[in-house]
Design an enzyme around this catalytic site. Sequence first.
Site, mmCIF file in Angstrom:
data_model
loop_
_atom_site.group_PDB
_atom_site.id
_atom_site.type_symbol
_atom_site.label_atom_id
_atom_site.label_comp_id
_atom_site.label_asym_id
_atom_site.label_seq_id
_atom_site.Cartn_x
_atom_site.Cartn_y
_atom_site.Cartn_z
ATOM 1 N N GLY A 11 0.882 -1.297 0.042
ATOM 2 C CA GLY A 11 -0.011 0.066 -0.201
ATOM 3 C C GLY A 11 0.913 1.311 0.037
ATOM 4 C CG ASP A 103 4.251 -7.652 8.100
ATOM 5 O OD1 ASP A 103 5.016 -7.619 8.757
ATOM 6 O OD2 ASP A 103 3.388 -8.738 7.903
ATOM 7 C CB THR A 125 2.647 0.615 5.984
ATOM 8 O OG1 THR A 125 1.186 0.486 6.162
ATOM 9 C CG2 THR A 125 3.375 0.302 7.179
HETATM 10 P P1 ATP Z 1 0.456 -2.595 3.343
HETATM 11 O O1 ATP Z 1 0.640 -3.225 4.978
HETATM 12 O O2 ATP Z 1 0.821 -0.888 3.641
HETATM 13 O O3 ATP Z 1 -0.544 -3.106 2.738
HETATM 14 P P2 ATP Z 1 2.230 -4.436 2.400
HETATM 15 O O4 ATP Z 1 3.931 -4.256 2.087
HETATM 16 O O5 ATP Z 1 2.147 -5.205 3.681
HETATM 17 O O6 ATP Z 1 1.791 -2.930 2.617
HETATM 18 P P3 ATP Z 1 1.473 -6.372 0.968
HETATM 19 O O7 ATP Z 1 0.536 -6.449 -0.276
HETATM 20 O O8 ATP Z 1 1.208 -7.420 1.787
HETATM 21 O O9 ATP Z 1 1.751 -4.911 1.276
HETATM 22 O O10 ATP Z 1 2.956 -6.876 0.317
HETATM 23 C C1 ATP Z 1 3.637 -6.143 -0.843
HETATM 24 C C2 ATP Z 1 4.138 -7.217 -1.771
HETATM 25 O O11 ATP Z 1 5.337 -7.786 -1.083
HETATM 26 C C3 ATP Z 1 3.459 -8.456 -2.338
HETATM 27 O O12 ATP Z 1 2.550 -8.016 -3.341
HETATM 28 C C4 ATP Z 1 4.276 -9.295 -2.619
HETATM 29 O O13 ATP Z 1 4.754 -8.869 -3.925
HETATM 30 C C5 ATP Z 1 5.364 -9.073 -1.564
HETATM 31 N N1 ATP Z 1 5.118 -10.009 -0.313
HETATM 32 C C6 ATP Z 1 4.226 -10.368 0.427
HETATM 33 N N2 ATP Z 1 4.246 -11.135 1.337
HETATM 34 C C7 ATP Z 1 5.391 -11.900 0.841
HETATM 35 C C8 ATP Z 1 6.057 -13.268 1.290
HETATM 36 N N3 ATP Z 1 5.738 -13.857 2.388
HETATM 37 N N4 ATP Z 1 7.350 -13.281 0.476
HETATM 38 C C9 ATP Z 1 7.932 -12.808 -0.493
HETATM 39 N N5 ATP Z 1 7.081 -11.727 -1.055
HETATM 40 C C10 ATP Z 1 5.911 -11.320 -0.291
#
Ligand code: ATP
Length: 320
Positions: A11, A103, A125
């Site tokens: 995000g 995360d 975030t």
């Molecule tokens: P927000 O908390 O603001 O939504 P975020 O970074 O947690 O941000 P996510 O959509 O959960 O948002 O993760 C962003 C991207 O990180 C995912 O689309 C994916 O490409 C990568 N990602 C998420 N989880 C994993 C994982 N366990 N291993 C590898 N890559 C991951």
Amino acid sequence: MKRIGILTSGGDAPGMNAAVRAVVRKAIYDGLEVYGINYGFAGLVAGDIRRLDIADVGDKIQRGGTFLYSARYPDFEFEEGQLKGIEQLKKFGIEGLVVIGGDGSYHGAMRLTEHGYPTVGIPGTIDNDIPGTDFTIGFDTAINTVLESLDRIRDTATSHVRTFVIEVMGRNAGDIALWSGVAGGADEIIIPEHNFDIAEVARKIQEGRDRGKKHCLIVLAEGVMGGNEFAEKLSEYGNFHVRVSILGHVIRGGAPSARDRVLASKFGSYAVELLEQNRGGLCIGVVGGKVVAAEIIDTLENHKHQPDLSLYELNQEISY
Ligand code: ATP
């Protein structure tokens, strides 16, 4: 290290641009080259990569969102995607990577670290839900955006003697609701990390009404339940003239606050310093006012974010 890469993922959050700017400017100041990767891990795997120069980050510090764009890319959870990403980085001669995100993005950064690729995470975030830091980039702006809405809603709530349920973002974390709720003088703050009794909420509203109180603001984190569902349940206990306001993505946008820009600038600069020292596998944070770095694997595997629940107790004591 002579050439580093940077991406924003997950995000978007106000202040991500300020962080990218700091990385680019600090790196160039120190004689490094910087490559920007569009659309997070999706762009990394696709090779959507370009050189960023001093001017590319000009006029960006004040902008919300991320000019490198972001994406959800679940395929990066698989080794195939991760190795493809590293292959692209190597193809461009990029020796270290800065990942700005939440995360999930940190988990992506952790995987690259596990494959031996030097990666540094910067917490970006609005949710403030990352272990290893007291505050994430974007959180301060987000709570101030909510606060502005709360103040406005309070005007109409008072004028019509209404109860407002204000649903704010926060799927797993109540930080936004907690901080904006205390700042906005919310009568109740409902978050995933603390149980609540709706009958007790109703009793407090009635008590306020009996004392002649005109307004009532309930700030609800979306992760608990939807605003409309909460209003329906509350209405079972009396007619409190409930209205619902769902702030949604409004909370995400807007110019970053001064605090977020400063935090982003410090984090960005420090990320470059770490990579210059060949120190990958770290995530940056601010703890007790100091900018720090910790092992990303240990941070994700052994630590969990906890909101400041003393704010919850405080609100119980001063808002009723
Ligand atoms: P927000 O908390 O603001 O939504 P975020 O970074 O947690 O941000 P996510 O959509 O959960 O948002 O993760 C962003 C991207 O990180 C995912 O689309 C994916 O490409 C990568 N990602 C998420 N989880 C994993 C994982 N366990 N291993 C590898 N890559 C991951």
